[in-house]
Design a protein around this motif. Structure first.
Motif, PDB file in Angstrom:
ATOM      1  N   VAL A 285      97.245  23.858  46.560  1.00  0.00           N
ATOM      2  CA  VAL A 285      96.613  23.601  45.268  1.00  0.00           C
ATOM      3  C   VAL A 285      97.542  22.905  44.271  1.00  0.00           C
ATOM      4  CG1 VAL A 285      95.653  24.740  43.216  1.00  0.00           C
ATOM      5  CG2 VAL A 285      94.845  25.369  45.486  1.00  0.00           C
TER       6      VAL A 285
ATOM      7  N   TYR B  29      91.565  28.720  43.618  1.00  0.00           N
ATOM      8  CA  TYR B  29      90.573  27.749  44.091  1.00  0.00           C
ATOM      9  C   TYR B  29      89.290  27.722  43.269  1.00  0.00           C
ATOM     10  CZ  TYR B  29      93.547  27.741  48.250  1.00  0.00           C
ATOM     11  OH  TYR B  29      94.602  27.637  49.119  1.00  0.00           O
TER      12      TYR B  29
ATOM     13  N   SER C 116      86.937  29.876  43.262  1.00  0.00           N
ATOM     14  CA  SER C 116      85.833  30.359  44.077  1.00  0.00           C
ATOM     15  C   SER C 116      86.123  31.784  44.527  1.00  0.00           C
ATOM     16  CB  SER C 116      85.639  29.449  45.301  1.00  0.00           C
ATOM     17  OG  SER C 116      84.564  29.879  46.101  1.00  0.00           O
TER      18      SER C 116
ATOM     19  N   HIS D   2      87.167  22.907  46.439  1.00  0.00           N
ATOM     20  CA  HIS D   2      88.166  22.761  45.379  1.00  0.00           C
ATOM     21  C   HIS D   2      88.721  21.337  45.349  1.00  0.00           C
ATOM     22  CE1 HIS D   2      91.272  23.912  42.523  1.00  0.00           C
ATOM     23  NE2 HIS D   2      92.152  23.307  43.302  1.00  0.00           N
TER      24      HIS D   2
END
Length: 434
Positions: free
Chosen positions: A58, A96, A98, A117
């Motif tokens: 990420v 993310y 989520s 994402h």
């Protein structure tokens, strides 16, 4: 680093060189990629960016999606499987955006969370992704995507994301898209007057996409040809109206009557490009002696190529049987029963016991109810539980035929190929050193 390049016979070049090759660099990865953002400078952007950090990717996605060239390839590896697969939903949401849930399909859900994402990060910069191949392998997630720029296509991204509703007790689940695309009233009026009303009809776009996705691979494809199999199919937004979707989901599960867990959103569009996977398999077969894990890679790619693109997530057959306290049916016979009823069915690369199908929750459990009755007739001892009693209280609305069909048997005895070969000795990360 240079010694490794020399060993692999990769040309080493300088950053100012016009020759093709690799430039050894030990800069901070984010800072390095940010140098290749679109701007006034006349700089060649990377064709391929491979992110393979320890843990989540990420922190590197924001700079990577800006740096890669138009139509370039982005490879992403995330080794935080515990976060993506339901052990730490709070961390998954923080990283993310989520929420994941603990279910048998959790590894595929992890793949779709990473894709979702990445799509959202691309959208911030007017870009979107086209998945080439997306896999859950051992303890990590590996996805390969192409990145394109189109403000029009970015609008369609909301229709590729769905929230997940998973029953708390049985294996029933529902996916509810968070966005929808409908024809505007003005376009309908134009169509009634004799005009097309729409810049490109959705069915035409689907046929165009199908023609691209099913194009025959060349005998010796280049990387560019392989990636061209996943070229974008632009759908004009003129004449369409975007909005939030509605759901007719009941407050309780239609199979057992229990409540739902809510998770997501996840990427619910197709996650593989089958022509690209066929190219990979052709290259793999031509160079099988160069791959120590040839059988495992081949099985993994073949399973990915066989997956139903329109059926996100899957049912786990032993869990379905456990819900009814009955013996697990042979997976080939269960697939045959679904196919006999007119439903599509396939494997999943994530689990050998997975059932991907176009059948609904009620239809899948109707087949299991038929199997339970067949077991009782044959004198097989079956158990009982409150969940099993709740599911079996409803009579099956269909009659399933569990006769064997060779086209539903994907075992090594029939195909001659081990699609789920065992891991090699000393596989995976060992215990932490003392």
């Amino acid at each position: 680093m240079k010694r490794n390049m020399e060993y692999n016979e990769v040309p080493i070049v300088t950053e100012s060189s016009e020759d093709r090759g690799l430039v050894p660099n030990q800069d901070d990865a984010v800072s390095l990629m940010m140098k290749y953002r679109p701007g006034d400078r006349n700089i060649t952007r990377p064709n391929v960016i491979d992110l393979d950090p320890y843990g989540t990717a990420v922190p590197f996605l924001d700079s990577a999606v800006q740096a890669v060239e138009e139509g370039g390839v982005l490879l992403i590896t995330c080794t935080d499987a515990a976060v993506l697969c339901g052990t730490y939903p709070e961390s998954c949401y923080a990283k993310y955006g989520s929420i994941t849930c603990k279910a048998k399909y959790c590894h595929e859900m992890g793949v779709r969370i990473v894709l979702g994402h990445t799509e959202k990060v691309c959208n911030k910069y007017g870009r979107y992704l086209v998945p080439l191949v997306s896999l859950s392998i051992d303890f990590y997630i590996r996805v390969v995507v192409r990145v394109f720029s189109s403000k029009n296509e970015v609008k369609h991204s909301m229709t590729k994301m769905s929230n997940l509703y998973q029953c708390c007790e049985c294996s029933a689940f529902h996916l509810a898209p968070i966005g929808k695309l409908s024809v505007s009233k003005k376009s309908e009026k134009r169509k009634q007057k004799g005009g097309t009303g729409i810049a490109q009809d959705p069915e035409v776009a689907e046929e165009t996409s199908a023609s691209v996705m099913t194009s025959a691979p060349s005998s010796n494809p280049t990387i560019k040809e392989m990636c061209a199999a996943a070229a974008p199919t632009t759908t004009e937004s003129a004449g369409f109206r975007f909005g939030t979707s509605t759901t007719t989901l009941a407050p309780s599960c239609e199979v057992c009557g229990h409540r739902f867990w809510v998770a997501g959103p996840i990427y619910s569009a197709p996650i593989h490009c089958k022509p690209y996977i066929r190219y990979m398999l052709a290259h793999l077969n031509d160079h099988k002696t160069e791959f120590a894990a040839f059988e495992r890679i081949r099985g993994l790619l073949m399973n990915a190529a066989d997956e139903l693109p329109q059926s996100p997530l899957f049912y786990h057959l032993p869990t379905l049987a456990a819900n009814l306290k009955t013996q697990t049916p042979p997976i080939a016979r269960f697939r045959a029963a679904l196919k006999q009823l007119g439903f599509e069915v396939s494997v999943s690369h994530c689990d050998a016991d997975a059932i991907k199908t176009t059948a609904t929750n009620s239809e899948v459990y109707d087949v299991m109810r038929c199997w339970h009755r067949l077991q009782e007739k044959e004198g097989v001892v079956v158990g009982s539980s409150p969940l099993a009693h709740a599911i079996l209280a409803t009579a099956p609305a269909i009659q399933a035929d569990f006769s064997y069909r060779a086209d539903c048997d994907f075992s090594r005895k029939v195909t001659g190929i081990a699609k789920y070969p065992p891991n090699a000795p000393f596989w995976g990360p060992m215990a932490r050193a003392n």
